[in-house]
Design a protein around this motif. Sequence first.
Motif, PDB file in Angstrom:
ATOM      1  N   GLY A   1       4.778  11.889  -0.871  1.00  0.00           N
ATOM      2  CA  GLY A   1       5.147  12.188   0.505  1.00  0.00           C
ATOM      3  C   GLY A   1       5.746  11.071   1.317  1.00  0.00           C
ATOM      4  O   GLY A   1       6.181  11.297   2.450  1.00  0.00           O
ATOM      5  N   HIS A   2       5.807   9.856   0.802  1.00  0.00           N
ATOM      6  CA  HIS A   2       6.436   8.760   1.535  1.00  0.00           C
ATOM      7  C   HIS A   2       7.955   8.864   1.425  1.00  0.00           C
ATOM      8  O   HIS A   2       8.486   9.294   0.397  1.00  0.00           O
ATOM      9  CB  HIS A   2       5.980   7.413   0.993  1.00  0.00           C
ATOM     10  CG  HIS A   2       4.517   7.138   1.208  1.00  0.00           C
ATOM     11  ND1 HIS A   2       3.992   6.860   2.448  1.00  0.00           N
ATOM     12  CD2 HIS A   2       3.477   7.110   0.335  1.00  0.00           C
ATOM     13  CE1 HIS A   2       2.695   6.656   2.338  1.00  0.00           C
ATOM     14  NE2 HIS A   2       2.346   6.812   1.067  1.00  0.00           N
ATOM     15  N   ASP A   3       8.657   8.466   2.481  1.00  0.00           N
ATOM     16  CA  ASP A   3      10.114   8.468   2.384  1.00  0.00           C
ATOM     17  C   ASP A   3      10.583   7.229   1.632  1.00  0.00           C
ATOM     18  O   ASP A   3       9.809   6.310   1.340  1.00  0.00           O
ATOM     19  CB  ASP A   3      10.751   8.524   3.775  1.00  0.00           C
ATOM     20  CG  ASP A   3      10.325   7.377   4.686  1.00  0.00           C
ATOM     21  OD1 ASP A   3      10.369   6.214   4.241  1.00  0.00           O
ATOM     22  OD2 ASP A   3       9.960   7.651   5.850  1.00  0.00           O
ATOM     23  N   ALA A   4      11.886   7.214   1.311  1.00  0.00           N
ATOM     24  CA  ALA A   4      12.422   6.147   0.471  1.00  0.00           C
ATOM     25  C   ALA A   4      12.307   4.785   1.136  1.00  0.00           C
ATOM     26  O   ALA A   4      12.004   3.782   0.476  1.00  0.00           O
ATOM     27  CB  ALA A   4      13.885   6.447   0.131  1.00  0.00           C
ATOM     28  N   ALA A   5      12.543   4.724   2.457  1.00  0.00           N
ATOM     29  CA  ALA A   5      12.463   3.448   3.164  1.00  0.00           C
ATOM     30  C   ALA A   5      11.047   2.876   3.118  1.00  0.00           C
ATOM     31  O   ALA A   5      10.845   1.681   2.872  1.00  0.00           O
ATOM     32  CB  ALA A   5      12.923   3.610   4.607  1.00  0.00           C
ATOM     33  N   THR A   6      10.048   3.731   3.346  1.00  0.00           N
ATOM     34  CA  THR A   6       8.659   3.282   3.312  1.00  0.00           C
ATOM     35  C   THR A   6       8.272   2.843   1.903  1.00  0.00           C
ATOM     36  O   THR A   6       7.582   1.822   1.715  1.00  0.00           O
ATOM     37  CB  THR A   6       7.723   4.396   3.784  1.00  0.00           C
ATOM     38  OG1 THR A   6       8.081   4.772   5.116  1.00  0.00           O
ATOM     39  CG2 THR A   6       6.271   3.940   3.763  1.00  0.00           C
ATOM     40  N   ALA A   7       8.720   3.601   0.907  1.00  0.00           N
ATOM     41  CA  ALA A   7       8.403   3.250  -0.478  1.00  0.00           C
ATOM     42  C   ALA A   7       8.994   1.890  -0.841  1.00  0.00           C
ATOM     43  O   ALA A   7       8.335   1.058  -1.478  1.00  0.00           O
ATOM     44  CB  ALA A   7       8.931   4.328  -1.422  1.00  0.00           C
TER      45      ALA A   7
ATOM     46  N   GLY B   1      -6.130  -1.277  -6.023  1.00  0.00           N
ATOM     47  CA  GLY B   1      -4.833  -0.776  -5.584  1.00  0.00           C
ATOM     48  C   GLY B   1      -4.385   0.443  -6.369  1.00  0.00           C
ATOM     49  O   GLY B   1      -3.900   1.423  -5.788  1.00  0.00           O
ATOM     50  N   ILE B   2      -4.548   0.409  -7.690  1.00  0.00           N
ATOM     51  CA  ILE B   2      -4.148   1.552  -8.516  1.00  0.00           C
ATOM     52  C   ILE B   2      -5.039   2.755  -8.241  1.00  0.00           C
ATOM     53  O   ILE B   2      -4.555   3.901  -8.137  1.00  0.00           O
ATOM     54  CB  ILE B   2      -4.191   1.168 -10.011  1.00  0.00           C
ATOM     55  CG1 ILE B   2      -3.173   0.073 -10.318  1.00  0.00           C
ATOM     56  CG2 ILE B   2      -3.924   2.397 -10.881  1.00  0.00           C
ATOM     57  CD1 ILE B   2      -1.733   0.475 -10.095  1.00  0.00           C
TER      58      ILE B   2
ATOM     59  N   VAL C   1       4.237  -5.689  -2.045  1.00  0.00           N
ATOM     60  CA  VAL C   1       3.607  -6.068  -3.309  1.00  0.00           C
ATOM     61  C   VAL C   1       4.225  -7.354  -3.855  1.00  0.00           C
ATOM     62  O   VAL C   1       3.516  -8.258  -4.325  1.00  0.00           O
ATOM     63  CB  VAL C   1       3.740  -4.927  -4.335  1.00  0.00           C
ATOM     64  CG1 VAL C   1       3.256  -5.387  -5.713  1.00  0.00           C
ATOM     65  CG2 VAL C   1       2.950  -3.706  -3.892  1.00  0.00           C
ATOM     66  N   MET C   2       5.559  -7.459  -3.776  1.00  0.00           N
ATOM     67  CA  MET C   2       6.238  -8.620  -4.332  1.00  0.00           C
ATOM     68  C   MET C   2       6.062  -9.860  -3.461  1.00  0.00           C
ATOM     69  O   MET C   2       5.796 -10.961  -3.960  1.00  0.00           O
ATOM     70  CB  MET C   2       7.725  -8.311  -4.517  1.00  0.00           C
ATOM     71  CG  MET C   2       7.992  -7.192  -5.505  1.00  0.00           C
ATOM     72  SD  MET C   2       9.755  -6.784  -5.643  1.00  0.00           S
ATOM     73  CE  MET C   2      10.381  -8.291  -6.401  1.00  0.00           C
ATOM     74  N   VAL C   3       6.185  -9.698  -2.150  1.00  0.00           N
ATOM     75  CA  VAL C   3       6.157 -10.853  -1.255  1.00  0.00           C
ATOM     76  C   VAL C   3       4.764 -11.474  -1.178  1.00  0.00           C
ATOM     77  O   VAL C   3       4.637 -12.698  -1.028  1.00  0.00           O
ATOM     78  CB  VAL C   3       6.655 -10.453   0.153  1.00  0.00           C
ATOM     79  CG1 VAL C   3       6.408 -11.569   1.157  1.00  0.00           C
ATOM     80  CG2 VAL C   3       8.145 -10.132   0.104  1.00  0.00           C
ATOM     81  N   VAL C   4       3.713 -10.671  -1.296  1.00  0.00           N
ATOM     82  CA  VAL C   4       2.356 -11.216  -1.178  1.00  0.00           C
ATOM     83  C   VAL C   4       2.074 -12.214  -2.300  1.00  0.00           C
ATOM     84  O   VAL C   4       1.191 -13.063  -2.187  1.00  0.00           O
ATOM     85  CB  VAL C   4       1.309 -10.080  -1.178  1.00  0.00           C
ATOM     86  CG1 VAL C   4       1.095  -9.521  -2.579  1.00  0.00           C
ATOM     87  CG2 VAL C   4      -0.020 -10.573  -0.604  1.00  0.00           C
ATOM     88  N   GLY C   5       2.868 -12.148  -3.362  1.00  0.00           N
ATOM     89  CA  GLY C   5       2.696 -13.104  -4.449  1.00  0.00           C
ATOM     90  C   GLY C   5       3.072 -14.523  -4.074  1.00  0.00           C
ATOM     91  O   GLY C   5       2.613 -15.481  -4.719  1.00  0.00           O
TER      92      GLY C   5
ATOM     93  N   PRO D   1      -1.841   3.254   2.444  1.00  0.00           N
ATOM     94  CA  PRO D   1      -0.882   2.726   1.457  1.00  0.00           C
ATOM     95  C   PRO D   1      -0.645   1.226   1.572  1.00  0.00           C
ATOM     96  O   PRO D   1      -0.439   0.543   0.561  1.00  0.00           O
ATOM     97  CB  PRO D   1       0.398   3.519   1.749  1.00  0.00           C
ATOM     98  CG  PRO D   1       0.236   4.028   3.149  1.00  0.00           C
ATOM     99  CD  PRO D   1      -1.224   4.267   3.324  1.00  0.00           C
ATOM    100  N   LEU D   2      -0.680   0.695   2.808  1.00  0.00           N
ATOM    101  CA  LEU D   2      -0.486  -0.746   2.968  1.00  0.00           C
ATOM    102  C   LEU D   2      -1.633  -1.521   2.321  1.00  0.00           C
ATOM    103  O   LEU D   2      -1.421  -2.572   1.693  1.00  0.00           O
ATOM    104  CB  LEU D   2      -0.374  -1.107   4.445  1.00  0.00           C
ATOM    105  CG  LEU D   2      -0.133  -2.582   4.770  1.00  0.00           C
ATOM    106  CD1 LEU D   2       1.161  -3.070   4.125  1.00  0.00           C
ATOM    107  CD2 LEU D   2      -0.095  -2.801   6.279  1.00  0.00           C
ATOM    108  N   LEU D   3      -2.857  -1.018   2.448  1.00  0.00           N
ATOM    109  CA  LEU D   3      -4.007  -1.660   1.816  1.00  0.00           C
ATOM    110  C   LEU D   3      -3.861  -1.654   0.299  1.00  0.00           C
ATOM    111  O   LEU D   3      -4.129  -2.666  -0.366  1.00  0.00           O
ATOM    112  CB  LEU D   3      -5.288  -0.940   2.222  1.00  0.00           C
ATOM    113  CG  LEU D   3      -6.582  -1.446   1.566  1.00  0.00           C
ATOM    114  CD1 LEU D   3      -6.831  -2.897   1.916  1.00  0.00           C
ATOM    115  CD2 LEU D   3      -7.765  -0.563   1.976  1.00  0.00           C
TER     116      LEU D   3
END
Length: 412
Positions: A262-268, A310-311, A275-279, A322-324
């Motif tokens: 149900g998330h739109d493409a921008a949110t996804a 997360g999974i 996920v990538m930046v938190v690294g 979803p952000l969590l």
Amino acid sequence: MAGEDAVAPDAGAAAGRRPGAKGHTALVGSGLLLIGVALAAANMRPAVTSLASVLGEIRSSLGQSTTWASVLTTVPTLCFGLAGVAAPFLARRLGLARGIGLALAVLAVGLTVRAVDGPSAVLAGTFLACGAIALCNVLVPVVVKESFPHRMGMATGIYTSAMAAGGALGSALTPRFALWFDGWRLPLATWALLALAALCVWSVAARHDRSAAPAAPSTTPDRQGSLLRSPLAWAITLFFATQALIAYVVMGWLPEVLMAVGHDAATAGLLLAVVMVVGVPMSLLTGPLIARSPTQSWWAAGLGGLAAVGILGLLVAPLWAPLLWALTLGIGMAVFPLALTLISLRTRSSAETARMSAMAQSLGYLIAATGPFLFGLLHDATGDWDVSLLMVLGVLVVQTVLGVIAGRPRYV
């Protein structure tokens, strides 16, 4: 501390003057060399993430099929697995300074080639670029171990943070460049400038200390070829393989999973960026701590547990927080610097580090290449993403067990 002692068995040599493998002197561990390492690492992901961010536009403009796109997206992990075998040979023939410099030059050529012509050029350029990245994947950690023996955790944190930042920039900026330049070719070729910048800095920074005496012939038995008979080496290799498999599943499929619920493409896309930046901060924070810890088993268990949260969140309540789930998954994927650190911590010499790195990354990436394919295959067979996510959970369990085993302090 224990971690520092483990990575510097010949700690009597001064930093920056330590003899390297095969009688060659180490690169001088200067601040400029650390900048060169960071720039080289920043080039290890944009070739992949920039391509993925405009893949649909590339396929449409070239009139290619989904099968062609699947082959193209498989090239990186296959190259990481196959080309990495040549890295120790290249290091022996050319040395680390010239070997990494050559890889950066080939990377710039590959990134340019794939933007100048049709489907064959895109495939050939991607193969060249990813082959060059595979060499850096294996050789740069050797520089970290050899030139920064007393700051290995800090250097590894900078290295992995730069890699994560480069991947995030490649994914975030390339679509914007494509809008500004009205096409995908120039945006893809633009990343060759980053490779050239890294090459310029590396050419100045990578200096051998000519005043340091070459290493005396080793009195320890030659361990060439023995890693395949080491259970610990296999534990490290499979640990690297499982974390890479999960990383490439997440990078390749997370937006599709999020849009399906149900998330739109921008949110996804934004959640994948999280996920990538938190690294980046995680690598900077955990790198030194991991290297100084007397055992790395608890790190493997803790990071694996966070990724599992997360999974599970995506599986049970994907719309609730979803952000969590993105944050916990991103923190859990900071297991990558742990995998790199273990390669250095569990080896006695720079030459052994190069062989361990080649084994872990060559076999690891070949195994990891099966992950995205199986993830999509299970979706096609079942009609939803639940079984696919359960597969990832199963791999996470295996990853955690292997990490606990590899995290115990000893040598291969």
